[in-house]
Design an enzyme around this catalytic site. Sequence first.
Site, PDB file in Angstrom:
ATOM      1  N   TRP A 190       0.852  -1.199   0.000  1.00 45.92           N
ATOM      2  CA  TRP A 190       0.000   0.000   0.000  1.00 45.92           C
ATOM      3  C   TRP A 190       0.883   1.242   0.000  1.00 45.92           C
ATOM      4  O   TRP A 190       1.867   1.301   0.734  1.00 45.92           O
ATOM      5  CB  TRP A 190      -0.919  -0.038   1.206  1.00 45.92           C
ATOM      6  CG  TRP A 190      -1.752   1.189   1.412  1.00 45.92           C
ATOM      7  CD1 TRP A 190      -2.392   1.933   0.462  1.00 45.92           C
ATOM      8  CD2 TRP A 190      -2.047   1.798   2.668  1.00 45.92           C
ATOM      9  NE1 TRP A 190      -3.078   2.962   1.058  1.00 45.92           N
ATOM     10  CE2 TRP A 190      -2.891   2.906   2.408  1.00 45.92           C
ATOM     11  CE3 TRP A 190      -1.718   1.517   3.993  1.00 45.92           C
ATOM     12  CZ2 TRP A 190      -3.378   3.729   3.419  1.00 45.92           C
ATOM     13  CZ3 TRP A 190      -2.206   2.329   5.011  1.00 45.92           C
ATOM     14  CH2 TRP A 190      -3.023   3.433   4.706  1.00 45.92           C
ATOM     15  N   ASP A 214      -2.571  -6.039   8.444  1.00 45.88           N
ATOM     16  CA  ASP A 214      -3.321  -4.850   8.028  1.00 45.88           C
ATOM     17  C   ASP A 214      -4.487  -5.332   7.159  1.00 45.88           C
ATOM     18  O   ASP A 214      -4.301  -5.706   6.009  1.00 45.88           O
ATOM     19  CB  ASP A 214      -2.422  -3.887   7.233  1.00 45.88           C
ATOM     20  CG  ASP A 214      -3.216  -2.682   6.734  1.00 45.88           C
ATOM     21  OD1 ASP A 214      -2.677  -1.895   5.923  1.00 45.88           O
ATOM     22  OD2 ASP A 214      -4.393  -2.530   7.142  1.00 45.88           O
ATOM     23  N   LYS A 222     -13.965   0.117   3.134  1.00 48.25           N
ATOM     24  CA  LYS A 222     -14.423  -0.519   1.888  1.00 48.25           C
ATOM     25  C   LYS A 222     -15.615  -1.416   2.124  1.00 48.25           C
ATOM     26  O   LYS A 222     -16.581  -1.369   1.367  1.00 48.25           O
ATOM     27  CB  LYS A 222     -13.292  -1.333   1.242  1.00 48.25           C
ATOM     28  CG  LYS A 222     -12.171  -0.474   0.706  1.00 48.25           C
ATOM     29  CD  LYS A 222     -11.189  -0.183   1.797  1.00 48.25           C
ATOM     30  CE  LYS A 222     -10.054   0.683   1.300  1.00 48.25           C
ATOM     31  NZ  LYS A 222      -9.129   1.031   2.381  1.00 48.25           N
TER      32      LYS A 222
HETATM   33  C1  LIG Z   1      -3.801  -2.233   2.782  1.00 51.92           C
HETATM   34  C2  LIG Z   1      -4.537  -0.976   3.176  1.00 51.92           C
HETATM   35  N1  LIG Z   1      -4.474  -0.578   4.489  1.00 51.92           N
HETATM   36  C3  LIG Z   1      -5.111   0.524   4.898  1.00 51.92           C
HETATM   37  C4  LIG Z   1      -5.839   1.310   4.014  1.00 51.92           C
HETATM   38  C5  LIG Z   1      -6.470   2.559   4.621  1.00 51.92           C
HETATM   39  O1  LIG Z   1      -7.812   2.623   4.472  1.00 51.92           O
HETATM   40  P1  LIG Z   1      -8.682   3.650   5.380  1.00 51.92           P
HETATM   41  O2  LIG Z   1      -9.530   2.747   6.199  1.00 51.92           O
HETATM   42  O3  LIG Z   1      -9.446   4.483   4.405  1.00 51.92           O
HETATM   43  O4  LIG Z   1      -7.781   4.482   6.233  1.00 51.92           O
HETATM   44  C6  LIG Z   1      -5.940   0.970   2.640  1.00 51.92           C
HETATM   45  C7  LIG Z   1      -6.742   1.822   1.640  1.00 51.92           C
HETATM   46  N2  LIG Z   1      -6.099   1.965   0.378  1.00 51.92           N
HETATM   47  C8  LIG Z   1      -6.885   2.385  -0.767  1.00 51.92           C
HETATM   48  C9  LIG Z   1      -7.648   3.682  -0.498  1.00 51.92           C
HETATM   49  C10 LIG Z   1      -6.918   4.988  -0.638  1.00 51.92           C
HETATM   50  C11 LIG Z   1      -5.757   5.085   0.319  1.00 51.92           C
HETATM   51  O5  LIG Z   1      -4.627   4.919  -0.152  1.00 51.92           O
HETATM   52  O6  LIG Z   1      -5.952   5.280   1.525  1.00 51.92           O
HETATM   53  C12 LIG Z   1      -5.997   2.468  -2.009  1.00 51.92           C
HETATM   54  O7  LIG Z   1      -4.844   1.945  -1.933  1.00 51.92           O
HETATM   55  O8  LIG Z   1      -6.489   2.933  -3.043  1.00 51.92           O
HETATM   56  C13 LIG Z   1      -5.295  -0.200   2.235  1.00 51.92           C
HETATM   57  O9  LIG Z   1      -5.341  -0.605   0.940  1.00 51.92           O
END
Ligand SMILES: Cc1[nH+]cc(COP(=O)(O)O)c(CN[C@@H](CCC(=O)O)C(=O)O)c1O
Length: 406
Positions: A134, A215, A251
């Site tokens: 990520w 994660d 998500k």
């Molecule tokens: C592996 C992973 N961990 C944590 C998160 C954080 O999600 P949040 O609950 O919104 O804090 C994301 C979102 N990654 C997607 C969303 C945009 C971002 O980078 O943030 C992405 O990689 O598009 C991941 O892909």
Amino acid sequence: SFPADSVPQAPEDALFGLARAYKADSSSIKVDLGIGAYRDNNAKPWVLPVVKKADEILRNNPELNHEYAPIAGIPEFTSKASELMLGADSPAIKEGRVTSMQTISGTGAVHVGALFLARFYKGSRQVYVSNPTWANHHQILRNVGLETVDYPYFDKKTRGLDFEGMRSTIQSAPEGSIILLHPCAHNPTGVDPTLDQWKELAAIIRSKKHFPFFDCAYQGFASGNLARDAAAVRYFIEQGFELIIAQSFAKNFGLYGERAGCFHVVTGPSPDAKSTIGRIASQLAILQRSEISNPPLYGARIAATVLNDEALFKEWEGNLETMSGRIIDMRKALRSKLESLSTPGTWNHITDQIGMFSFTGLTEPQVQKLREEYHIYMTKNGRISMAGLNTNNIDHVATSINKVVV
Ligand SMILES: Cc1[nH+]cc(COP(=O)(O)O)c(CN[C@@H](CCC(=O)O)C(=O)O)c1O
């Protein structure tokens, strides 16, 4: 007071910068395959029907106010979040070996987990992270003073898992290293270890006394089945590991901007497990209090309303199947269109991969060309957020990829 040599211009965030460029594009045929956020067949964000219902219930609840949440968050959310991750019948929960704290979505959970390790973990300060991973992992870990080291993850030839590379690097990492793992729907590759491979990794991690840091941002999104997507985490806990878990509800509940997340610490079975967990919870509260004091209410209340009601939970599982099902349909459609256009190369990885993303293997120049000439937006590494595809734009995407793949 802040000269350029002390505050240099930072590069724009890869993902949010891409979203900005997409928004600025006036083309009527533009396609957003960037940010990992679900879109329906009309390329619109989807407010889950069950979330709308929960919202209605909250609005009609006269008891609700805007008082502070407890530092660790609202218990009706954190208790159900841990059951969702570990399984309602998890021995770790029964034996009081888990503490859970509500965070600012998954990012906040990864951050507070990293900060907790930086402050209290007596093992190595090196965090082994998949290459690629990520976009935000490295900077979150470095911001709290931890070092990151890559473990191989993606096999460019097969466009699948480089298990040998991953296994041997974790095997040879210094004893007590922190190993950051994506339990399902790996971002950005969409490639996951099989359960047998997870078992092999668990044996190595145990033999080297490494510390697992999961994660989990896509539970229910990968296979559409919540338990199956949590299988790796539950296996490690069954094996008695001490570990931490970052859990995003962005998500799987479509609560992106409401920032609903949870952080869990699980200790291993031992006579003083409960007192250890109590001490850990007390230190987590200090870290949280000094950063956000207490977490936001709305997203956690929505998720808690669903997670605490059998009928709404069932409806949510149906909503998850809708999202994961539509993504799988798009995977099949993109692969078959690329193959029917006899696009050079093989495209089975589009359907072999799982979850929100497909790691296409498109090169940076090809990605650039797709963006400039065809108004198709994806990250430089060739990652496609599959939910950006739909029956109206998939022909344009497939024919454009066919043209740039020479
Ligand atoms: C592996 C992973 N961990 C944590 C998160 C954080 O999600 P949040 O609950 O919104 O804090 C994301 C979102 N990654 C997607 C969303 C945009 C971002 O980078 O943030 C992405 O990689 O598009 C991941 O892909």
